[in-house]
Structure formats: structure tokens, C-alpha cells
Design a protein around this motif. Structure first.
Motif, PDB file in Angstrom:
ATOM      1  N   SER A  80       4.107   9.560   4.767  1.00 15.11           N
ATOM      2  CA  SER A  80       3.643   8.652   3.722  1.00 15.11           C
ATOM      3  C   SER A  80       4.422   7.348   3.823  1.00 15.11           C
ATOM      4  O   SER A  80       5.610   7.346   4.139  1.00 15.11           O
ATOM      5  CB  SER A  80       3.876   9.251   2.339  1.00 15.11           C
ATOM      6  OG  SER A  80       3.194  10.474   2.209  1.00 15.11           O
ATOM      7  N   GLN A  99       0.846  -1.189   0.000  1.00 19.91           N
ATOM      8  CA  GLN A  99       0.000   0.000   0.000  1.00 19.91           C
ATOM      9  C   GLN A  99       0.881   1.238   0.000  1.00 19.91           C
ATOM     10  O   GLN A  99       1.762   1.376   0.832  1.00 19.91           O
ATOM     11  CB  GLN A  99      -0.896  -0.016   1.240  1.00 19.91           C
ATOM     12  CG  GLN A  99      -1.855   1.110   1.333  1.00 19.91           C
ATOM     13  CD  GLN A  99      -3.007   0.953   0.374  1.00 19.91           C
ATOM     14  OE1 GLN A  99      -3.368  -0.151   0.027  1.00 19.91           O
ATOM     15  NE2 GLN A  99      -3.571   2.047  -0.060  1.00 19.91           N
ATOM     16  N   ASN A 100       0.651   2.150  -0.931  1.00 17.60           N
ATOM     17  CA  ASN A 100       1.354   3.429  -0.981  1.00 17.60           C
ATOM     18  C   ASN A 100       0.333   4.521  -0.693  1.00 17.60           C
ATOM     19  O   ASN A 100      -0.618   4.684  -1.460  1.00 17.60           O
ATOM     20  CB  ASN A 100       1.972   3.682  -2.355  1.00 17.60           C
ATOM     21  CG  ASN A 100       2.982   2.630  -2.742  1.00 17.60           C
ATOM     22  OD1 ASN A 100       3.531   1.941  -1.896  1.00 17.60           O
ATOM     23  ND2 ASN A 100       3.243   2.499  -4.019  1.00 17.60           N
ATOM     24  N   SER A 101       0.501   5.246   0.401  1.00 18.66           N
ATOM     25  CA  SER A 101      -0.475   6.285   0.705  1.00 18.66           C
ATOM     26  C   SER A 101       0.035   7.231   1.787  1.00 18.66           C
ATOM     27  O   SER A 101       1.013   6.950   2.468  1.00 18.66           O
ATOM     28  CB  SER A 101      -1.798   5.664   1.159  1.00 18.66           C
ATOM     29  OG  SER A 101      -1.607   4.969   2.368  1.00 18.66           O
ATOM     30  N   ILE A 102      -0.660   8.349   1.910  1.00 18.24           N
ATOM     31  CA  ILE A 102      -0.428   9.276   3.015  1.00 18.24           C
ATOM     32  C   ILE A 102      -1.151   8.710   4.224  1.00 18.24           C
ATOM     33  O   ILE A 102      -2.338   8.410   4.162  1.00 18.24           O
ATOM     34  CB  ILE A 102      -0.953  10.680   2.671  1.00 18.24           C
ATOM     35  CG1 ILE A 102      -0.169  11.265   1.504  1.00 18.24           C
ATOM     36  CG2 ILE A 102      -0.878  11.591   3.890  1.00 18.24           C
ATOM     37  CD1 ILE A 102      -0.724  12.587   1.005  1.00 18.24           C
ATOM     38  N   GLU A 103      -0.433   8.536   5.314  1.00 17.43           N
ATOM     39  CA  GLU A 103      -1.011   7.905   6.498  1.00 17.43           C
ATOM     40  C   GLU A 103      -1.368   8.899   7.592  1.00 17.43           C
ATOM     41  O   GLU A 103      -2.395   8.767   8.234  1.00 17.43           O
ATOM     42  CB  GLU A 103      -0.051   6.859   7.073  1.00 17.43           C
ATOM     43  CG  GLU A 103       0.264   5.730   6.141  1.00 17.43           C
ATOM     44  CD  GLU A 103      -0.951   4.945   5.713  1.00 17.43           C
ATOM     45  OE1 GLU A 103      -1.938   4.885   6.466  1.00 17.43           O
ATOM     46  OE2 GLU A 103      -0.922   4.406   4.607  1.00 17.43           O
ATOM     47  N   ARG A 138       0.086  -0.430   8.630  1.00 16.59           N
ATOM     48  CA  ARG A 138       0.625   0.819   8.079  1.00 16.59           C
ATOM     49  C   ARG A 138       0.336   2.032   8.957  1.00 16.59           C
ATOM     50  O   ARG A 138       1.190   2.894   9.130  1.00 16.59           O
ATOM     51  CB  ARG A 138       0.126   1.040   6.660  1.00 16.59           C
ATOM     52  CG  ARG A 138      -1.351   1.212   6.595  1.00 16.59           C
ATOM     53  CD  ARG A 138      -1.860   1.371   5.212  1.00 16.59           C
ATOM     54  NE  ARG A 138      -3.234   1.838   5.383  1.00 16.59           N
ATOM     55  CZ  ARG A 138      -4.088   1.970   4.452  1.00 16.59           C
ATOM     56  NH1 ARG A 138      -3.731   1.686   3.239  1.00 16.59           N
ATOM     57  NH2 ARG A 138      -5.293   2.409   4.693  1.00 16.59           N
TER      58      ARG A 138
END
Length: 134
Positions: free
Chosen positions: A46, A29-33, A55
Motif C-alpha cells: 500500500s 493517493q492512498n491505496s492498495i497498489e 504510484r
């Protein structure tokens, strides 16, 4: 005869005992957390190649380490979670009052003995029309 049977059972136990299991994965998963705002500015954390169920916890720990001034850019860190230890590279970019922290997962070590290592997926090359016609 008893000694032979016990030896065979012991040998089978040793042969089929599960040790540390190492697996690879090429998804994540690639995302702003996490986005944190204060009077000094905004911090965005991120994660890339992250495992879905951990994550958020790892991103919060990364933010806390940054606030405690324990992170430097372009270094590998091991972040300890409740069920997992995650090793990865941290890149910090500062522009004005905006700070971006990008954490790239490289290795995930679960407490149950399974270790997952991220490997870039292989690119699928498209077949050209010339080759497809032949």
C-alpha cells in the motif's frame, strides 16, 4: 558599450535561470497498489500520499525489494523510478502468512529538477454554533 550590453544580458540570464524548484503538496493517493500471492503467503503493498502517475511503478519496485530481502520496517528508503526518485518511510507488518508493506511518500524528486515534499494538510476546525450566532 558592447561590453555593458553583454554584461546586462549575462546578468539577466543568471538572474532568471531556473534552478532546482522545491514545491510542497498536501494531497496524494492512498491505496492498495499490489497484491502478490504465493505458496508462502500473501504480500500487500500500500502507498500513502502517493503521486498518481508513479504510484504503481514505485509499489512494484517496493515489492521487488521486499522479495530480495532488502527492506526493513521503520526505515526511510529512496526508491528509483524511471522518471523519479521517491523517498519515504516503509512499515512492514507480518501476521501469519499475510505481509503488509505500507510506504509513506515524503519526498518526490523528478528528473527534470522539480522536488515535491509532502506536508500534512491543515485541519479546518468547524465553527461552533455559539460563535456563529454571535
Amino acid at each position: 558599450m558592447k561590453c555593458f550590453t553583454i554584461s546586462i544580458l549575462l546578468l539577466c540570464k543568471v538572474m532568471f535561470a531556473q534552478g532546482n524548484l522545491v514545491e510542497t503538496y498536501s494531497y496524494g493517493q492512498n491505496s492498495i497498489e499490489v497484491i502478490s500471492s504465493s505458496d508462502e503467503g500473501t504480500i500487500i503493498v500500500s502507498t500513502f500520499n502517493a503521486k498518481m502517475n508513479i504510484r504503481k511503478e514505485i509499489a512494484e519496485k517496493i515489492l521487488n525489494l521486499f522479495i530480495e530481502d532488502k527492506l526493513k520496517s521503520n526505515f526511510n528508503y529512496t526508491i528509483e523510478g524511471s522518471d523519479v526518485n521517491v523517498t519515504g518511510n516503509c512499515i512492514i507488518t507480518v501476521k501469519g502468512t499475510l505481509t503488509s508493506i505500507d510506504f509513506y511518500y515524503e519526498k518526490v524528486e523528478w528528473k527534470n529538477g522539480i522536488t515535491e515534499i509532502f506536508i500534512e494538510p491543515r485541519l479546518k476546525l468547524p465553527i461552533s454554533n455559539a460563535l456563529a450566532r454571535n
